[in-house]
Design a protein around this motif. Structure first.
Motif, short mmCIF file in Angstrom:
data_model
loop_
_atom_site.label_atom_id
_atom_site.label_comp_id
_atom_site.label_asym_id
_atom_site.label_seq_id
_atom_site.Cartn_x
_atom_site.Cartn_y
_atom_site.Cartn_z
N SER A 21 105.76 109.29 59.34
CA SER A 21 107.06 109.16 59.99
C SER A 21 107.29 107.75 60.49
O SER A 21 108.39 107.20 60.34
CB SER A 21 107.19 110.17 61.14
N GLY A 22 106.27 107.11 61.02
CA GLY A 22 106.41 105.72 61.47
C GLY A 22 106.59 104.77 60.31
O GLY A 22 107.38 103.82 60.38
N LYS A 23 105.88 105.01 59.23
CA LYS A 23 105.99 104.17 58.04
C LYS A 23 107.41 104.24 57.48
O LYS A 23 108.03 103.22 57.19
CB LYS A 23 104.96 104.63 57.01
N HIS A 24 107.94 105.44 57.37
CA HIS A 24 109.29 105.61 56.83
C HIS A 24 110.34 105.04 57.79
O HIS A 24 111.33 104.45 57.34
CB HIS A 24 109.56 107.07 56.51
N THR A 25 110.13 105.19 59.07
CA THR A 25 111.04 104.58 60.04
C THR A 25 111.05 103.07 59.87
O THR A 25 112.11 102.44 59.90
CB THR A 25 110.61 104.96 61.47
N GLY A 26 109.89 102.49 59.66
CA GLY A 26 109.81 101.05 59.43
C GLY A 26 110.57 100.64 58.18
O GLY A 26 111.29 99.64 58.18
#
Length: 82
Positions: A21-26
């Motif tokens: 989720s953090g990777k995709h948010t980035g």
């Protein structure tokens, strides 16, 4: 959220607790910063993924050709660096 804290927290873990989720948010933030459409941002030919590839090459000095590319569990290009 730290691991031991997650186990004491109420509720069931969801996709938001996964590092993806953090990777995709980035990735979405990169698209916004570039002022480009975020549709299909996870595809290897999207400008976001080209920017990620260039950043990895710049930081590592590696040349990331197609022979060094795979796809992770959530469809995002993943690069092997020697």
């Amino acid at each position: 959220m730290r691991r031991h804290t997650r186990w004491r927290a109420p509720g069931t873990p969801s996709a938001l607790h996964n590092n993806c989720s953090g990777k995709h948010t980035g990735f979405l933030c990169v698209a916004c910063a570039m002022g480009i459409d975020h549709a299909d941002y996870w595809r290897r030919e999207h400008p976001v993924q080209r920017e990620v590839r260039a950043a990895i090459e710049d930081m590592t000095g590696a040349v990331l050709g197609e022979a060094r590319r795979a796809v992770d569990g959530c469809s995002v290009p993943t690069w092997a660096i020697r």
